[in-house]
Motif scaffolding. Structure first.
Motif, mmCIF file in Angstrom:
data_model
loop_
_atom_site.group_PDB
_atom_site.id
_atom_site.type_symbol
_atom_site.label_atom_id
_atom_site.label_comp_id
_atom_site.label_asym_id
_atom_site.label_seq_id
_atom_site.Cartn_x
_atom_site.Cartn_y
_atom_site.Cartn_z
ATOM 1 N N UNK A 266 0.776 -1.106 0.007
ATOM 2 C CA UNK A 266 0.239 -0.156 -0.372
ATOM 3 C C UNK A 266 0.799 1.608 -0.131
ATOM 4 N N UNK A 267 2.074 1.180 1.080
ATOM 5 C CA UNK A 267 2.927 2.078 0.493
ATOM 6 C C UNK A 267 4.651 1.918 -0.162
ATOM 7 N N UNK A 268 4.123 1.194 -1.317
ATOM 8 C CA UNK A 268 4.992 1.133 -2.334
ATOM 9 C C UNK A 268 6.121 0.266 -1.619
ATOM 10 N N UNK A 269 7.469 0.157 -2.301
ATOM 11 C CA UNK A 269 7.960 -1.281 -1.346
ATOM 12 C C UNK A 269 8.801 -0.453 -0.250
ATOM 13 N N UNK A 270 9.003 -1.183 0.830
ATOM 14 C CA UNK A 270 9.676 -0.664 1.946
ATOM 15 C C UNK A 270 11.131 -1.021 2.387
ATOM 16 N N UNK A 271 12.215 -0.347 3.021
ATOM 17 C CA UNK A 271 13.455 -0.531 3.569
ATOM 18 C C UNK A 271 13.469 -0.041 4.903
ATOM 19 N N UNK A 272 14.074 -1.173 5.379
ATOM 20 C CA UNK A 272 14.147 -1.081 6.993
ATOM 21 C C UNK A 272 15.571 0.186 7.509
ATOM 22 N N UNK A 273 15.187 0.220 8.129
ATOM 23 C CA UNK A 273 15.638 1.773 8.750
ATOM 24 C C UNK A 273 15.608 1.408 10.683
ATOM 25 N N UNK A 274 17.720 1.390 10.768
ATOM 26 C CA UNK A 274 17.262 0.836 11.983
ATOM 27 C C UNK A 274 17.289 -1.077 12.914
ATOM 28 N N UNK A 275 17.738 -1.313 14.250
ATOM 29 C CA UNK A 275 17.405 -2.367 14.633
ATOM 30 C C UNK A 275 15.707 -2.530 14.708
ATOM 31 N N UNK A 276 15.269 -4.363 14.667
ATOM 32 C CA UNK A 276 14.079 -4.664 15.235
ATOM 33 C C UNK A 276 14.440 -5.218 16.354
ATOM 34 N N UNK A 277 12.989 -4.808 16.708
ATOM 35 C CA UNK A 277 12.827 -5.833 18.252
ATOM 36 C C UNK A 277 11.445 -6.924 18.247
ATOM 37 N N UNK A 278 11.873 -7.192 19.225
ATOM 38 C CA UNK A 278 10.528 -8.290 19.262
ATOM 39 C C UNK A 278 10.113 -8.912 20.457
ATOM 40 N N UNK A 279 9.094 -8.090 21.096
ATOM 41 C CA UNK A 279 7.941 -8.791 22.561
ATOM 42 C C UNK A 279 6.844 -9.811 22.996
ATOM 43 N N UNK A 280 6.733 -10.535 24.033
ATOM 44 C CA UNK A 280 5.913 -11.525 23.704
ATOM 45 C C UNK A 280 4.661 -10.743 24.517
ATOM 46 N N UNK A 281 3.528 -11.354 23.926
ATOM 47 C CA UNK A 281 2.297 -10.539 24.396
ATOM 48 C C UNK A 281 1.298 -11.322 25.017
ATOM 49 N N UNK A 282 1.000 -11.118 26.100
ATOM 50 C CA UNK A 282 0.021 -11.401 26.447
ATOM 51 C C UNK A 282 -0.920 -10.910 27.536
ATOM 52 N N UNK A 283 -2.129 -11.093 27.948
ATOM 53 C CA UNK A 283 -2.938 -10.719 28.377
ATOM 54 C C UNK A 283 -3.427 -11.510 29.582
ATOM 55 N N UNK A 284 -3.378 -9.895 30.861
ATOM 56 C CA UNK A 284 -3.763 -10.344 32.337
ATOM 57 C C UNK A 284 -4.853 -8.697 32.689
ATOM 58 N N UNK A 285 -5.780 -9.514 33.850
ATOM 59 C CA UNK A 285 -6.832 -8.920 34.578
ATOM 60 C C UNK A 285 -5.736 -9.432 36.044
ATOM 61 N N UNK A 286 -5.969 -7.726 36.649
ATOM 62 C CA UNK A 286 -5.900 -7.839 38.047
ATOM 63 C C UNK A 286 -7.501 -8.126 38.693
ATOM 64 N N UNK A 287 -7.943 -9.497 39.780
ATOM 65 C CA UNK A 287 -9.397 -9.851 40.212
ATOM 66 C C UNK A 287 -10.026 -8.659 40.497
ATOM 67 N N UNK A 288 -9.130 -7.557 41.614
ATOM 68 C CA UNK A 288 -9.570 -6.141 42.195
ATOM 69 C C UNK A 288 -8.405 -5.011 40.874
ATOM 70 N N UNK A 289 -9.216 -3.921 41.013
ATOM 71 C CA UNK A 289 -8.880 -2.771 41.203
ATOM 72 C C UNK A 289 -8.302 -2.347 42.388
ATOM 73 N N UNK A 290 -8.797 -2.361 43.422
ATOM 74 C CA UNK A 290 -8.676 -1.784 44.174
ATOM 75 C C UNK A 290 -9.012 -2.738 45.624
ATOM 76 N N UNK A 291 -8.095 -2.271 46.423
ATOM 77 C CA UNK A 291 -7.780 -3.511 47.647
ATOM 78 C C UNK A 291 -7.450 -2.429 49.343
ATOM 79 N N UNK A 292 -8.360 -2.448 50.200
ATOM 80 C CA UNK A 292 -8.063 -1.719 50.768
ATOM 81 C C UNK A 292 -7.632 0.321 50.633
#
Length: 309
Positions: A266-292
């Motif tokens: 969609x944006x034509x040919x791409x060229x990498x600039x600089x480093x790459x990285x990857x991050x693990x993805x997870x879902x997490x939800x606290x049982x309560x947002x307020x405790x005391x």
């Protein structure tokens, strides 16, 4: 303002914790921001090996308004940042597509793209100024213990010489692996998405036209976020761990070709600039947002896929 008794102790000095501390202080509360200052710009950026921070945030108009009320947006906008006036989202497995345009909503933009290191820099410049004026206290220590306090103040035990801090409210803004949440005994549920987010900066043959592009692929979506330069984008490609590893191991030309193909050129040919990285993805939800007297905010409360952020 020294260590001792406070109305609120905010633990965690990232964007969420820092903004929370400023907001509480602006409301007239005596606030301590507990935790070290986040690290400076990424090494590759500081060394001139990369033009952009790999961590680029897409901010909505609502986020802009919050930052403006905290006196931060002018400083952020004075530096390098991108904007998007349109979004184009389409599916690889069907003809389904959707578009959003600022003009149709009567807005000047849909949102902004800002490097995380820029936000942290402006935020901490403001925090240090507030600390110098006595509006809030910066406590560069780590939390080792927590006594919830019940009807009285909560007590935070800090590393170094047995220091303690008392507060009527403790705000946990210390991330997904929150120490404060753990000490408060708040359970979490969640797990991995079985995906990793590959991030990189690429130059594009065609201008991005102030548009954020997102295509849904069988293994996960790829997003192209427009930067300040009309021929540069920041990508977030969510995919399987095995594919993410393969993308990181590719030669730059092959990686850029894979991104070009994934985005249907969609944006034509791409060229990498600089480093790459990857991050693990997870879902997490606290049982309560307020405790005391403890309240959770940001990733300490819930962790979600960047697509839903």
């Amino acid at each position: 303002m020294a260590r001792g008794a406070f109305d609120a102790a905010v633990v965690g000095g990232g964007p969420v914790g820092g903004c929370c501390a400023l907001a509480l202080a602006a409301a007239g509360m005596r606030v301590a921001l507990v935790g070290p200052r986040p690290a400076g710009p990424p090494a590759a950026l500081a060394a001139g090996e990369a033009d952009y921070d790999l961590r680029v945030l897409a901010l909505t108009r609502a986020s802009e308004r919050i930052l403006a009320r905290l006196g931060l947006w002018a400083g952020i906008a004075a530096g390098r940042h991108g904007r998007f006036r349109a979004m184009r989202v389409w599916d690889a497995a069907s003809p389904a597509a959707v578009r959003f345009d600022a003009d149709e909503l009567g807005e000047p933009v849909l949102g902004w793209t800002v490097e995380q290191s820029r936000i942290v820099e402006v935020l901490w410049r403001r925090l240090e100024g507030e600390a110098e004026s006595g509006t809030l206290a910066l406590v560069p220590a780590r939390v080792e213990s927590l006594e919830p306090g019940g009807a009285g103040d909560a007590h935070l035990g800090l590393d170094g010489a047995g220091a303690t801090l008392r507060a009527r409210l403790v705000v946990a803004a210390d991330g997904a692996d929150s120490r404060v949440r753990e000490l408060a005994g708040i359970a979490v549920r969640g797990g991995p998405y079985e995906q990793r987010a590959v991030v990189a900066t690429l130059a594009c043959e065609r201008p991005h036209r102030l548009t954020a592009w997102q295509r849904f692929l069988p293994d996960g979506p790829i997003a192209l976020l427009p930067l300040d330069d009309f021929h540069r984008v920041s990508i977030v490609w969510s995919t399987t761990p095995a594919h993410a590893d393969a993308l990181l191991e590719m030669e730059p030309e092959a990686f850029a070709g894979a991104v070009t193909e994934a985005a249907e050129a969609r944006l034509g040919a791409m060229t990498l600039e600089g480093p790459r990285a990857a991050y693990a993805l997870r879902h997490q939800h606290a049982a309560a947002y307020v405790e005391g007297r403890v309240a959770l905010v940001g990733d300490a409360a819930h962790v979600i896929h960047p697509l839903a952020g």
